[in-house]
Design a protein around this motif. Structure first.
Motif, PDB file in Angstrom:
ATOM      1  N   VAL A 246       0.841  -1.203   0.000  1.00  0.00           N
ATOM      2  CA  VAL A 246       0.000   0.000   0.000  1.00  0.00           C
ATOM      3  C   VAL A 246       0.878   1.256   0.000  1.00  0.00           C
ATOM      4  N   PHE A 247       0.530   2.192  -0.877  1.00  0.00           N
ATOM      5  CA  PHE A 247       1.287   3.441  -0.938  1.00  0.00           C
ATOM      6  C   PHE A 247       0.416   4.635  -1.336  1.00  0.00           C
ATOM      7  N   ASP A 248      -0.235   4.537  -2.513  1.00  0.00           N
ATOM      8  CA  ASP A 248      -0.960   5.689  -3.067  1.00  0.00           C
ATOM      9  C   ASP A 248      -1.920   6.317  -2.057  1.00  0.00           C
ATOM     10  N   LEU A 249      -2.712   5.467  -1.413  1.00  0.00           N
ATOM     11  CA  LEU A 249      -3.704   5.965  -0.467  1.00  0.00           C
ATOM     12  C   LEU A 249      -3.031   6.719   0.685  1.00  0.00           C
ATOM     13  N   VAL A 250      -1.910   6.179   1.162  1.00  0.00           N
ATOM     14  CA  VAL A 250      -1.194   6.817   2.260  1.00  0.00           C
ATOM     15  C   VAL A 250      -0.628   8.164   1.807  1.00  0.00           C
ATOM     16  N   TYR A 251      -0.062   8.175   0.606  1.00  0.00           N
ATOM     17  CA  TYR A 251       0.528   9.423   0.104  1.00  0.00           C
ATOM     18  C   TYR A 251      -0.533  10.517   0.022  1.00  0.00           C
ATOM     19  N   VAL A 252      -1.732  10.163  -0.462  1.00  0.00           N
ATOM     20  CA  VAL A 252      -2.763  11.170  -0.680  1.00  0.00           C
ATOM     21  C   VAL A 252      -3.375  11.643   0.639  1.00  0.00           C
ATOM     22  N   THR A 253      -3.572  10.727   1.590  1.00  0.00           N
ATOM     23  CA  THR A 253      -4.317  11.112   2.788  1.00  0.00           C
ATOM     24  C   THR A 253      -3.433  11.626   3.923  1.00  0.00           C
ATOM     25  N   THR A 254      -2.397  10.896   4.301  1.00  0.00           N
ATOM     26  CA  THR A 254      -1.679  11.239   5.534  1.00  0.00           C
ATOM     27  C   THR A 254      -0.207  11.542   5.327  1.00  0.00           C
ATOM     28  N   LYS A 255       0.349  11.247   4.168  1.00  0.00           N
ATOM     29  CA  LYS A 255       1.786  11.410   3.937  1.00  0.00           C
ATOM     30  C   LYS A 255       2.612  10.754   5.059  1.00  0.00           C
ATOM     31  N   GLY A 256       2.140   9.617   5.519  1.00  0.00           N
ATOM     32  CA  GLY A 256       2.884   8.866   6.523  1.00  0.00           C
ATOM     33  C   GLY A 256       2.643   9.306   7.954  1.00  0.00           C
TER      34      GLY A 256
ATOM     35  N   TRP B 234      -4.549   4.705 -16.009  1.00  0.00           N
ATOM     36  CA  TRP B 234      -5.340   5.886 -15.638  1.00  0.00           C
ATOM     37  C   TRP B 234      -5.268   6.130 -14.132  1.00  0.00           C
ATOM     38  N   ASN B 235      -5.325   5.037 -13.340  1.00  0.00           N
ATOM     39  CA  ASN B 235      -5.397   5.170 -11.887  1.00  0.00           C
ATOM     40  C   ASN B 235      -4.043   5.295 -11.205  1.00  0.00           C
ATOM     41  N   ASP B 236      -2.957   5.127 -11.918  1.00  0.00           N
ATOM     42  CA  ASP B 236      -1.650   5.073 -11.263  1.00  0.00           C
ATOM     43  C   ASP B 236      -1.250   6.433 -10.696  1.00  0.00           C
ATOM     44  N   LEU B 237      -0.669   6.373  -9.517  1.00  0.00           N
ATOM     45  CA  LEU B 237      -0.128   7.597  -8.924  1.00  0.00           C
ATOM     46  C   LEU B 237       1.367   7.465  -8.679  1.00  0.00           C
ATOM     47  N   SER B 238       1.833   6.304  -8.223  1.00  0.00           N
ATOM     48  CA  SER B 238       3.220   6.211  -7.745  1.00  0.00           C
ATOM     49  C   SER B 238       4.246   6.518  -8.827  1.00  0.00           C
ATOM     50  N   TRP B 239       4.062   5.958 -10.015  1.00  0.00           N
ATOM     51  CA  TRP B 239       5.093   6.181 -11.033  1.00  0.00           C
ATOM     52  C   TRP B 239       5.100   7.639 -11.531  1.00  0.00           C
ATOM     53  N   PRO B 240       3.938   8.234 -11.868  1.00  0.00           N
ATOM     54  CA  PRO B 240       3.962   9.664 -12.234  1.00  0.00           C
ATOM     55  C   PRO B 240       4.573  10.531 -11.140  1.00  0.00           C
ATOM     56  N   LEU B 241       4.325  10.164  -9.887  1.00  0.00           N
ATOM     57  CA  LEU B 241       4.869  10.939  -8.770  1.00  0.00           C
ATOM     58  C   LEU B 241       6.398  10.944  -8.802  1.00  0.00           C
ATOM     59  N   ILE B 242       6.983   9.813  -9.242  1.00  0.00           N
ATOM     60  CA  ILE B 242       8.439   9.708  -9.287  1.00  0.00           C
ATOM     61  C   ILE B 242       8.997  10.346 -10.552  1.00  0.00           C
ATOM     62  N   ALA B 243       8.300  10.158 -11.673  1.00  0.00           N
ATOM     63  CA  ALA B 243       8.893  10.509 -12.960  1.00  0.00           C
ATOM     64  C   ALA B 243       8.594  11.941 -13.404  1.00  0.00           C
ATOM     65  N   ILE B 244       7.589  12.569 -12.824  1.00  0.00           N
ATOM     66  CA  ILE B 244       7.162  13.896 -13.288  1.00  0.00           C
ATOM     67  C   ILE B 244       7.240  14.897 -12.142  1.00  0.00           C
TER      68      ILE B 244
END
Lengths: 317, 303
Positions: A246-256, B234-244
């Motif tokens: 899990v990562f995306d949800l954490v990044y968006v809501t609480t940033k850890g 469409w739903n990805d966040l982690s890779w765009p966050l790193i690359a852009i």
């Protein structure tokens, strides 16, 4: 699985001009032309990076200047890092809550929906829609709903006379709030997987059990659930692997945060590599996670093989 | 039809069922006032409501004014429709651009996965060539590699190619996934060989067989690849966050979370942006629900 290529021996008058060997060679060239784009992308961006990561984990690297070989230092440092230990604890707690909750709720809902009631299609759609939403959308939506001041959740609680809660802002509630959001979005997946598996339960078996005098509960316990065992094992594996990552949800809501209460392993890796620019350290943490994932997968495979509960007919798999 | 016969069978089973059970149970059954609907609805309806409420709120709050949201306790139901949030989002210089970026990246990934996945999958399914088994094994092995393990080197590769901060950095790694190749290969293996052989004897070459015989038969598998590729890019966040790192190159997901950070008291605009982010996936899902569910189920059950 060596497959004879029957097309190469097709006895066709128009094609006998070329010798079989030349045909094979030409075929091989065509095949390589077909696969080479995939091979370049997958080898270049999967196989090579796996090895590169391993190298990085033995180096000190900031992604800019040339890196320096440090041996096992990164791993030693990792074992003493209280923030990493906290990330591991948070991830395990999140996984231990999310996986069983989503699977059990998914099973109950699937058993209910499998009875072909009215509105079954509507229910299934409702349970499944959150699953196709991105984690970002879920996170932004729930940041709003759980907003301590302007959120709808506190507004509702206020109406029924309960004081305001902190949710993502409260260190003791943040991780639980994440689990709640994940159960909301992840249960739909378990529902459709279980529904597909329930289609594979042979009608003759349940009917035979009924005729032998088994009640609803006995049919469920002795026929339906054993039949679902392989799918359940698969779901435990799948949900566990996803939960550990899990990562995306954490990044968006609480940033850890707050106070590291929701720093999970992948968030820790990302922070080390792309925020603190200690890429070697991040790579070492990624390797620890990868080994844990591998062990989880192997363990569950073995459990599946040893369990001996096999469907009468090949279930959906 | 199956529904009907199942219901009939259930009816037929009932007398014997009641007879074999203890008398008290039947008595209790008879004594209970009958609901006009199945008792399962008592479980399903509240849970469905609980699942639906956040989605309803998403839409409602995007149509409320900020003043309505920002009072305490906030309004739960809009007093009137206010499109200020949507006007703010569409008037924002970046939002339409992020939307276009996401469309470009997802579109490119879908097309390329279909083309390269078909070519690769067909070669692995039907052609004999040196190293094919080794390559197939390698492909299968990379399917279980977690993204975190490859993200740092992939970033370095993209940096060396000069693609960081361009849409290319997002497109190149998702040009083809081992999953697309594998899924199509499995599907092609299940097709009857005779048809292809007949076309081959009629003088078709490999490409002709592929485009005239194999592809028209492979719609379900191609749809699965398209759906899963679209969803994941469409739903990805982690890779765009790193690359852009530059806002004009953001995707919608990355833009939305940044937007939320910048305008976190303008919830109505943030929710309007969120609705716009979800809408393409939601519309596609509702339009092709069967395909979506079948695709996701098949991706799940492959394990």
């Amino acid at each position: 699985m060596p497959r004879p290529a029957p097309l190469t021996v097709a006895p066709d008058a128009r094609r006998t001009a070329a010798s079989p060997r030349r045909r094979t060679r030409r075929e091989s060239a065509t095949a390589w032309a077909f696969v080479s784009p995939s091979v370049v992308v997958i080898v270049g961006l999967s196989v090579v990076p796996v090895l590169w990561s391993l190298m990085l984990s033995f180096q000190s690297s900031d992604l800019l200047t040339p890196s320096r070989w440090v041996g096992l230092d990164n791993y030693h440092q990792l074992s003493d890092d209280p923030r990493f230990a906290q990330a591991v604890r948070n991830t395990l707690l999140y996984t231990a809550l999310y996986v069983p909750l989503s699977i059990v709720l998914g099973l109950v809902l699937a058993l209910a929906l499998n009875r072909r009631l009215r509105f079954t299609g509507l229910y299934r759609t409702l349970f499944f829609v959150p699953f196709v939403m991105s984690a970002t959308s879920q996170g932004v939506l729930f940041s709003f709903i759980f907003d301590p001041e302007f959120g709808a959740a506190n507004s509702l609680l206020h109406r029924i006379g309960i004081g305001s809660q902190g949710f993502f802002a409260d260190p003791s509630q943040a991780l639980l709030s994440l689990v709640a959001v994940s159960v909301w979005s992840g249960t739909g997946f378990c529902v459709v997987i279980y529904l597909a598996a329930l289609q594979g339960v042979p009608k003759e078996l349940t009917e035979a059990a009924r005729l032998d005098g088994a009640g609803h509960r006995q049919v469920l316990g002795h026929v339906t659930l054993p039949h679902l065992a392989p799918v359940s094992v698969f779901l435990v594996l799948w949900q566990t692997i996803n939960a550990l990552q899990v990562f995306d949800l954490v990044y968006v809501t609480t940033k850890g945060g707050p106070l590291g209460a929701t720093t999970v392993i992948v968030y820790f890796i990302w922070e080390q590599a792309f925020k603190n620019f200690t890429a070697g350290y991040g790579a070492a943490a990624a390797y620890v996670l990868a080994v844990a994932l591998l062990l989880a997968a192997v363990g569950l495979r073995l459990a599946r093989r040893g369990g001996g509960v096999r469907p009468a007919r090949g279930a959906g798999a | 039809m199956t529904l009907l016969s199942a219901a009939r069978r259930r009816e037929a089973g009932r007398p014997g069922h009641a007879h074999k059970l203890s008398g008290s149970v039947t008595a209790r059954r008879r004594g209970r006032p009958r609901l006009p609907f199945s008792p399962w609805h008592l479980v399903l309806a509240p849970l469905a409501l609980l699942f639906a409420v956040p989605l309803v709120w998403l839409v409602l709050s995007s149509l409320m004014s900020n003043a309505e949201i920002n009072r305490f306790p906030p309004a739960l139901w809009p007093s009137g429709i206010d499109t200020g949030g949507y006007r703010f989002v569409t008037g924002n210089a970046m939002f339409p651009r992020w939307f276009a970026n996401s469309l470009i990246v997802s579109g490119a990934a879908v097309v390329s996965n279909l083309v390269l996945g078909t070519l690769g999958g067909y070669a692995f399914a039907r052609m004999r060539f040196g190293g094919s088994r080794l390559l197939m094994g390698l492909m299968l092995a990379t399917m279980v590699v977690p993204f975190q393990l490859t993200m740092i080197p992939t970033f370095l590769v993209m940096k060396n190619l000069g693609l960081i901060d361009t849409l290319g950095a997002l497109i190149v790694p998702s040009l083809v996934t081992p999953f697309s190749v594998f899924l199509l290969r499995q599907f092609f293996l299940g097709l009857p060989r005779e048809l292809e052989e007949a076309a081959w004897m009629d003088g078709c070459n490999r490409m002709g067989v592929l485009s005239r015989i194999v592809l028209p038969l492979s719609r379900p598998a191609l749809a699965t690849v398209a759906v899963l590729t679209f969803l994941s890019t469409w739903n990805d966040l982690s890779w765009p966050l790193i690359a852009i790192h530059h806002e004009p190159q953001y995707t919608l997901q990355l833009g939305l979370t940044t937007f939320q950070g910048q305008h976190n008291v303008q919830w109505s605009a943030v929710m309007a942006g969120n609705v716009i982010t979800v809408l393409p996936v939601l519309v596609a899902f509702l339009a092709a629900q069967k395909t979506f569910i079948r695709s996701i189920t098949s991706s799940g059950l492959k394990g």
